[in-house]
Design an enzyme around this catalytic site. Structure first.
Site, PDB file in Angstrom:
ATOM      1  CG  HIS A   1      -1.726   1.277   1.271  1.00 14.41           C
ATOM      2  ND1 HIS A   1      -3.201   0.937   1.699  1.00 14.41           N
ATOM      3  CD2 HIS A   1      -1.622   2.374   1.152  1.00 14.41           C
ATOM      4  CE1 HIS A   1      -4.109   1.990   1.792  1.00 14.41           C
ATOM      5  NE2 HIS A   1      -3.100   2.966   1.525  1.00 14.41           N
TER       6      HIS A   1
ATOM      7  CG  HIS B   1       4.352   2.833   2.853  1.00 12.01           C
ATOM      8  ND1 HIS B   1       3.813   1.513   2.017  1.00 12.01           N
ATOM      9  CD2 HIS B   1       5.555   2.817   3.439  1.00 12.01           C
ATOM     10  CE1 HIS B   1       4.881   0.843   2.338  1.00 12.01           C
ATOM     11  NE2 HIS B   1       5.909   1.214   2.910  1.00 12.01           N
TER      12      HIS B   1
END
Ligand code: AMP
Ligand code: ZN
Length: 114
Positions: A98, A100
């Site tokens: 994800h 980041h």
């Protein structure tokens, strides 16, 4: 995404130490800090990594970068300085898929990248 650990943190299904959030971004402490200040900045929208950025989600990425200086100020490193890193893919060392941004600071780092 149902099996994504950062989506679960965003949804509150997994606890985190959140230091800032708005409607599109969340900032929380890394569970295994590598420096006195180690924050994770994530878009609330699931984006896999920098290779997954496109015209439809680029506004959420811009919100993350805008949150960098907010997070730096909250962590008290806005004047001393800090490093922002986003790992992408296998050779980039990405372990959570994800997108980041790591914000690392509170210590004088070596010049250069590695
Ligand atoms: P990366 O290796 O760039 O994908 O970074 C993933 C980061 O997420 C690592 O620094 C981990 O320590 C951190 N991390 C993994 N699980 C958690 C969690 N539950 N809460 C906070 N940080 C986490
Ligand atoms: Zn996710």
């Amino acid at each position: 995404m149902s099996d994504c650990i950062f989506c679960k943190i965003i949804e509150g299904e997994i606890p985190s130490t959140t230091i800032y959030e708005n409607e599109s971004v969340k900032v929380f402490k890394d569970i295994k800090p590598v420096a006195p200040v180690h924050l994770i900045i994530v878009p609330k929208m699931h984006i896999d990594d920098t290779e997954d950025i496109n015209d439809d989600n680029k506004a959420a990425v811009a919100e993350c970068l805008n949150a960098v200086k907010v997070a730096a100020k909250l962590a008290g490193v806005e004047k001393s300085g800090y490093r922002v890193i986003s790992n992408c893919g296998k050779d980039g060392g990405q372990t959570v898929n994800h997108l980041h941004f790591h914000l690392i600071g509170g210590v004088k780092m070596r010049e250069g990248l590695i």
